[in-house]
Design a protein around this motif. Structure first.
Motif, PDB file in Angstrom:
ATOM      1  N   TYR A 154     -38.116   8.060 -23.946  1.00 52.98           N
ATOM      2  CA  TYR A 154     -37.886   9.390 -24.524  1.00 52.98           C
ATOM      3  C   TYR A 154     -38.991   9.804 -25.501  1.00 52.98           C
ATOM      4  CZ  TYR A 154     -33.108   8.739 -22.817  1.00 52.98           C
ATOM      5  OH  TYR A 154     -32.005   8.526 -22.031  1.00 52.98           O
ATOM      6  N   TYR A 155     -39.812   8.853 -25.909  1.00 57.50           N
ATOM      7  CA  TYR A 155     -40.777   9.116 -26.973  1.00 57.50           C
ATOM      8  C   TYR A 155     -41.725  10.263 -26.646  1.00 57.50           C
ATOM      9  CZ  TYR A 155     -39.721   4.993 -29.901  1.00 57.50           C
ATOM     10  OH  TYR A 155     -39.134   4.086 -30.741  1.00 57.50           O
ATOM     11  N   LYS A 156     -42.309  10.235 -25.459  1.00 52.50           N
ATOM     12  CA  LYS A 156     -43.345  11.221 -25.141  1.00 52.50           C
ATOM     13  C   LYS A 156     -42.784  12.636 -25.137  1.00 52.50           C
ATOM     14  CE  LYS A 156     -47.296  11.977 -22.134  1.00 52.50           C
ATOM     15  NZ  LYS A 156     -48.139  11.376 -21.060  1.00 52.50           N
ATOM     16  N   GLU A 157     -41.620  12.815 -24.508  1.00 49.99           N
ATOM     17  CA  GLU A 157     -41.006  14.144 -24.446  1.00 49.99           C
ATOM     18  C   GLU A 157     -40.679  14.664 -25.837  1.00 49.99           C
ATOM     19  OE1 GLU A 157     -37.244  16.428 -22.247  1.00 49.99           O
ATOM     20  OE2 GLU A 157     -37.551  14.271 -21.983  1.00 49.99           O
ATOM     21  N   LEU A 158     -40.155  13.808 -26.686  1.00 45.67           N
ATOM     22  CA  LEU A 158     -39.790  14.222 -28.038  1.00 45.67           C
ATOM     23  C   LEU A 158     -41.021  14.521 -28.889  1.00 45.67           C
ATOM     24  CD1 LEU A 158     -36.889  11.667 -28.719  1.00 45.67           C
ATOM     25  CD2 LEU A 158     -36.647  14.115 -28.291  1.00 45.67           C
ATOM     26  N   ILE A 159     -42.003  13.626 -28.850  1.00 48.44           N
ATOM     27  CA  ILE A 159     -43.213  13.810 -29.670  1.00 48.44           C
ATOM     28  C   ILE A 159     -43.974  15.050 -29.235  1.00 48.44           C
ATOM     29  CG2 ILE A 159     -45.446  12.796 -30.273  1.00 48.44           C
ATOM     30  CD1 ILE A 159     -44.098  10.034 -30.086  1.00 48.44           C
ATOM     31  N   THR A 160     -44.059  15.281 -27.940  1.00 54.98           N
ATOM     32  CA  THR A 160     -44.749  16.474 -27.431  1.00 54.98           C
ATOM     33  C   THR A 160     -44.096  17.748 -27.953  1.00 54.98           C
ATOM     34  OG1 THR A 160     -45.388  15.286 -25.415  1.00 54.98           O
ATOM     35  CG2 THR A 160     -45.475  17.683 -25.339  1.00 54.98           C
ATOM     36  N   ALA A 161     -42.773  17.703 -28.150  1.00 53.45           N
ATOM     37  CA  ALA A 161     -42.048  18.883 -28.655  1.00 53.45           C
ATOM     38  C   ALA A 161     -42.126  19.007 -30.170  1.00 53.45           C
ATOM     39  CB  ALA A 161     -40.595  18.814 -28.215  1.00 53.45           C
ATOM     40  N   GLY A 162     -42.766  18.042 -30.819  1.00 54.96           N
ATOM     41  CA  GLY A 162     -42.918  18.113 -32.267  1.00 54.96           C
ATOM     42  C   GLY A 162     -42.005  17.206 -33.056  1.00 54.96           C
ATOM     43  N   VAL A 163     -41.087  16.498 -32.378  1.00 49.78           N
ATOM     44  CA  VAL A 163     -40.224  15.543 -33.068  1.00 49.78           C
ATOM     45  C   VAL A 163     -41.068  14.356 -33.516  1.00 49.78           C
ATOM     46  CG1 VAL A 163     -38.232  14.004 -32.858  1.00 49.78           C
ATOM     47  CG2 VAL A 163     -38.214  16.241 -31.722  1.00 49.78           C
ATOM     48  N   GLN A 164     -40.934  13.963 -34.758  1.00 45.97           N
ATOM     49  CA  GLN A 164     -41.686  12.833 -35.281  1.00 45.97           C
ATOM     50  C   GLN A 164     -40.852  11.563 -35.167  1.00 45.97           C
ATOM     51  OE1 GLN A 164     -43.645  13.658 -39.167  1.00 45.97           O
ATOM     52  NE2 GLN A 164     -42.821  15.738 -38.937  1.00 45.97           N
ATOM     53  N   ILE A 165     -41.446  10.519 -34.625  1.00 46.41           N
ATOM     54  CA  ILE A 165     -40.766   9.236 -34.478  1.00 46.41           C
ATOM     55  C   ILE A 165     -41.512   8.188 -35.297  1.00 46.41           C
ATOM     56  CG2 ILE A 165     -40.050   7.428 -32.879  1.00 46.41           C
ATOM     57  CD1 ILE A 165     -39.793   9.541 -30.726  1.00 46.41           C
ATOM     58  N   TYR A 166     -40.764   7.511 -36.143  1.00 47.01           N
ATOM     59  CA  TYR A 166     -41.310   6.421 -36.963  1.00 47.01           C
ATOM     60  C   TYR A 166     -40.582   5.131 -36.611  1.00 47.01           C
ATOM     61  CZ  TYR A 166     -43.803   9.653 -40.086  1.00 47.01           C
ATOM     62  OH  TYR A 166     -44.667  10.589 -40.611  1.00 47.01           O
ATOM     63  N   GLU A 167     -41.302   4.019 -36.701  1.00 47.11           N
ATOM     64  CA  GLU A 167     -40.692   2.712 -36.497  1.00 47.11           C
ATOM     65  C   GLU A 167     -40.801   1.895 -37.779  1.00 47.11           C
ATOM     66  OE1 GLU A 167     -42.263   0.796 -33.038  1.00 47.11           O
ATOM     67  OE2 GLU A 167     -41.272   2.183 -31.644  1.00 47.11           O
ATOM     68  N   PHE A 168     -39.703   1.240 -38.123  1.00 47.67           N
ATOM     69  CA  PHE A 168     -39.575   0.473 -39.365  1.00 47.67           C
ATOM     70  C   PHE A 168     -40.283  -0.870 -39.201  1.00 47.67           C
ATOM     71  CE2 PHE A 168     -36.796  -2.388 -42.016  1.00 47.67           C
ATOM     72  CZ  PHE A 168     -37.206  -1.907 -43.248  1.00 47.67           C
ATOM     73  N   ASN A 169     -41.462  -1.002 -39.784  1.00 43.59           N
ATOM     74  CA  ASN A 169     -42.313  -2.174 -39.562  1.00 43.59           C
ATOM     75  C   ASN A 169     -41.680  -3.513 -39.952  1.00 43.59           C
ATOM     76  OD1 ASN A 169     -44.493  -0.701 -38.495  1.00 43.59           O
ATOM     77  ND2 ASN A 169     -45.265  -0.224 -40.533  1.00 43.59           N
ATOM     78  N   PRO A 170     -40.943  -3.598 -41.094  1.00 45.02           N
ATOM     79  CA  PRO A 170     -40.437  -4.912 -41.503  1.00 45.02           C
ATOM     80  C   PRO A 170     -39.366  -5.501 -40.608  1.00 45.02           C
ATOM     81  CG  PRO A 170     -40.539  -3.408 -43.379  1.00 45.02           C
ATOM     82  CD  PRO A 170     -40.718  -2.585 -42.141  1.00 45.02           C
ATOM     83  N   GLY A 171     -38.764  -4.702 -39.713  1.00 42.43           N
ATOM     84  CA  GLY A 171     -37.723  -5.300 -38.892  1.00 42.43           C
ATOM     85  C   GLY A 171     -36.853  -4.307 -38.159  1.00 42.43           C
ATOM     86  N   PHE A 172     -35.531  -4.453 -38.341  1.00 44.38           N
ATOM     87  CA  PHE A 172     -34.546  -3.755 -37.517  1.00 44.38           C
ATOM     88  C   PHE A 172     -33.783  -2.719 -38.334  1.00 44.38           C
ATOM     89  CE2 PHE A 172     -30.224  -3.795 -35.406  1.00 44.38           C
ATOM     90  CZ  PHE A 172     -30.625  -3.107 -34.278  1.00 44.38           C
ATOM     91  N   VAL A 173     -33.706  -1.491 -37.827  1.00 48.05           N
ATOM     92  CA  VAL A 173     -32.885  -0.438 -38.418  1.00 48.05           C
ATOM     93  C   VAL A 173     -31.557  -0.394 -37.676  1.00 48.05           C
ATOM     94  CG1 VAL A 173     -32.627   2.039 -38.762  1.00 48.05           C
ATOM     95  CG2 VAL A 173     -34.834   0.969 -39.179  1.00 48.05           C
ATOM     96  N   HIS A 174     -30.473  -0.634 -38.400  1.00 46.05           N
ATOM     97  CA  HIS A 174     -29.142  -0.578 -37.801  1.00 46.05           C
ATOM     98  C   HIS A 174     -28.328   0.590 -38.365  1.00 46.05           C
ATOM     99  CE1 HIS A 174     -24.947  -2.070 -36.923  1.00 46.05           C
ATOM    100  NE2 HIS A 174     -25.526  -2.311 -35.766  1.00 46.05           N
ATOM    101  N   ALA A 175     -28.910   1.347 -39.290  1.00 45.18           N
ATOM    102  CA  ALA A 175     -28.222   2.463 -39.942  1.00 45.18           C
ATOM    103  C   ALA A 175     -27.982   3.598 -38.963  1.00 45.18           C
ATOM    104  CB  ALA A 175     -29.049   2.957 -41.126  1.00 45.18           C
ATOM    105  N   LYS A 176     -26.913   4.350 -39.220  1.00 39.70           N
ATOM    106  CA  LYS A 176     -26.603   5.542 -38.428  1.00 39.70           C
ATOM    107  C   LYS A 176     -26.353   6.685 -39.408  1.00 39.70           C
ATOM    108  CE  LYS A 176     -24.373   1.729 -36.535  1.00 39.70           C
ATOM    109  NZ  LYS A 176     -25.392   1.168 -35.740  1.00 39.70           N
ATOM    110  N   ILE A 177     -27.431   7.354 -39.815  1.00 39.46           N
ATOM    111  CA  ILE A 177     -27.295   8.459 -40.766  1.00 39.46           C
ATOM    112  C   ILE A 177     -28.077   9.676 -40.282  1.00 39.46           C
ATOM    113  CG2 ILE A 177     -26.998   6.922 -42.755  1.00 39.46           C
ATOM    114  CD1 ILE A 177     -29.856   7.748 -43.608  1.00 39.46           C
ATOM    115  N   PHE A 178     -27.533  10.849 -40.587  1.00 37.91           N
ATOM    116  CA  PHE A 178     -28.230  12.125 -40.457  1.00 37.91           C
ATOM    117  C   PHE A 178     -28.202  12.751 -41.850  1.00 37.91           C
ATOM    118  CE2 PHE A 178     -27.979  11.463 -36.092  1.00 37.91           C
ATOM    119  CZ  PHE A 178     -28.385  12.548 -35.316  1.00 37.91           C
ATOM    120  N   VAL A 179     -29.333  13.283 -42.302  1.00 35.26           N
ATOM    121  CA  VAL A 179     -29.364  13.996 -43.577  1.00 35.26           C
ATOM    122  C   VAL A 179     -30.218  15.242 -43.388  1.00 35.26           C
ATOM    123  CG1 VAL A 179     -31.288  12.590 -44.430  1.00 35.26           C
ATOM    124  CG2 VAL A 179     -29.844  13.829 -46.058  1.00 35.26           C
TER     125      VAL A 179
END
Length: 520
Positions: free
Chosen positions: A418-443
């Motif tokens: 899904y990354y390419k379609e989202l990034i092309t549309a302007g959605v920014q995707i970041y990956e958490f370098n130290p490990g695993f993100v298990h959070a489920k939040i929208f703000v």
């Protein structure tokens, strides 16, 4: 000599797995699948008329699928399976759709939820005040109450936890304060520092006369707890039930898992979020690097909704009618100091309402400046892709934070598609370098947030029992956004160049798995 010792240990490990309850159950399920598949070929060779009848049923099944209500992605996946695996595919489809156990649970849950609505009344003053503040959120409040029975609360405080360590410390404090009852409902419980500490407190509370109940999911604890662990807890005076306990018989019930994380103490404190009761969630052990997770504690009237969610699941599992009013606190008279609005919500796979997804859609669609998201998984249907990309194309800053170290390779492979379609549309995707993100939040916009258990994948949005809380105009929303920004500093932004440099084999695997994503 070392090689022989290694081989010996490996053989013992394999033997232990084979003869464990998991190995035995898996073997029995495989045998049943082989019998089902073998019977198809037997029919084709020796009973061609019956085999031809099943082919006709297959055609009707596809027509029914296409014309039935529901998510198009699920329909496409089932049609694909039916066409690629003739007869076997349609038999599996009929098997999952016609199980009496599923209908029985659905009907029972509908009756329970209808009976409990009288305990959760809507506060019209709170909703009216919200209308003057932000009319769009009043529409969400109307939906959550009219469709699924979850009211809006005003007199509620919120405390946000940016990691499992801080939640654990607060849990211990509040558990030790318990005077009447403690309710715990968790997807995963694993023996170790976190659970053993909590269990010691629970045993002491039972000795003090406090009522303690525990619900845990059979699939979530399949490899983390002994088979009859509920009996061990009951021997300590703790009431316990297993939701969706795995059996050695083919069933689709385990597909609808209890993914909720709820702790209620005396009806005064309610916890939810992504954090289960296992040591990786408090970073006592390292599984996938640093484990980034979040949770929230609610104090006040909104706790009644979490209490009701727990008791409904308890009644569904135990089959014994509950006395809800015994555990619910009366609404306070008059207003406390302004503390915003809180709407706890539950989601079930049986009510034809995708509550978690509707909350996410609402936040994205009504954002004016930004939407910031933390999620461990990114397996999206077309509606969610359209909503995210439309917001980004409209000038809204949309940032999705994902893990850099995944816990499930196959889910990560699908997410990458899904990354390419989202990034092309302007959605920014970041990956958490130290490990695993298990959070489920929208703000969003410094005034709106949700914290809960709902992942951005098909299981979280459609198949599991989930929960969360919508928070508006509360000071704690700023702390959620501050945590997002602090965590963002430890992430790297995924570029199109990085996406295009992926291994061809991994790209192919991800695309193939994406076809089956609704059933993963």
């Amino acid at each position: 000599m070392k090689v022989q010792e290694t081989q010996t240990r490996a053989k013992k490990g394999i033997t232990r797995v084979i003869f464990s309850r998991i190995g035995i159950i898996a073997a029995l399920l495989i045998v049943q699948i082989l019998i089902l598949v073998g019977s198809v070929y037997y029919l084709r060779e020796f009973l061609p008329l019956i085999y031809g009848l099943i082919i006709v049923i297959e055609a009707f099944a596809i027509v029914h699928l296409i014309n039935s209500p529901g998510n198009p992605a699920f329909k496409m996946t089932w049609v694909l399976l039916i066409l690629v695996f003739p007869v076997v595919g349609v038999l599996f489809y009929l098997f999952t759709k016609m199980q009496p156990g599923t209908y029985r649970i659905s009907n029972r849950l509908a009756v329970i939820h209808l009976e409990t609505r009288k305990y959760l009344s809507q506060d019209t003053e709170a909703v009216g005040e919200m209308w003057e503040n932000k009319p769009a959120n009043t529409l969400l409040a109307h939906y959550l109450y009219k469709q699924v029975g979850y009211p809006t609360y005003k007199n509620t405080e919120v405390k946000y936890f940016p990691n499992g360590e801080t939640k654990f410390e607060e849990m211990k404090i509040r558990l030790r304060e318990a005077k009447k009852f403690i309710f715990l409902e968790y997807f995963i419980i694993t023996e170790g520092l976190m659970w053993d500490t909590i269990l010691d407190i629970l045993k002491k509370k039972v000795a003090e006369g406090v009522e303690v109940r525990v619900l845990y999911d059979g699939m979530g604890t399949l490899t983390t707890l002994p088979w009859h662990y509920n009996r061990e807890l009951e021997a300590c005076g703790i009431k316990c039930h297993v939701v969706g306990k795995l059996t050695p018989f083919l069933s689709s019930i385990q597909n609808n898992r209890d993914h909720r994380k709820i702790l209620v103490i005396d009806g005064k404190y309610g916890f939810t979020g992504g954090i289960n009761l296992a040591d990786e969630y408090i970073n006592h052990i390292n599984r996938f690097g640093y484990w980034k997770d979040t949770a929230a504690m609610f104090t006040g009237e909104a706790v009644n909704s979490f209490t009701t969610m727990f008791l409904e699941m308890w009644e569904l599992t135990s089959g014994v009618e509950e006395k809800y009013d015994k555990y619910l606190l009366p609404r306070q008279k008059g207003w406390q100091r302004s503390s915003g609005y809180v709407i706890p919500y539950g989601d079930t796979p049986f009510d034809n309402e995708n509550v978690g997804e509707e909350v996410y859609f609402h936040i994205i669609n009504h954002a004016k400046k930004y939407v910031h998201i933390m999620t461990p998984y990114l397996i999206l249907d077309n509606e969610m892709i359209t909503t995210l990309t439309r917001a980004s194309k409209s000038g809204i800053e949309v940032i999705i934070m994902m893990p850099h170290v995944p816990d499930k390779w196959y889910a990560y492979a699908v997410a990458k598609t899904y990354y390419k379609e989202l990034i092309t549309a302007g959605v920014q995707i970041y990956e958490f370098n130290p490990g695993f993100v298990h959070a489920k939040i929208f703000v969003s916009d410094d005034d709106t947030a949700t914290v809960g258990t709902v992942n951005l994948d098909y299981r979280g949005l459609y198949l599991h029992f989930e929960c969360g809380a919508f928070i508006y105009d509360h000071p704690e929303v700023l702390r959620i956004e501050d945590d997002f920004q602090d965590t963002l500093k430890r992430c790297h932004k995924v570029s199109l160049i990085e996406v295009d440099k992926r291994n061809v084999f991994r790209i192919l695997v991800g695309k193939v798995l994406r076809l089956l994503a609704p059933l993963m």
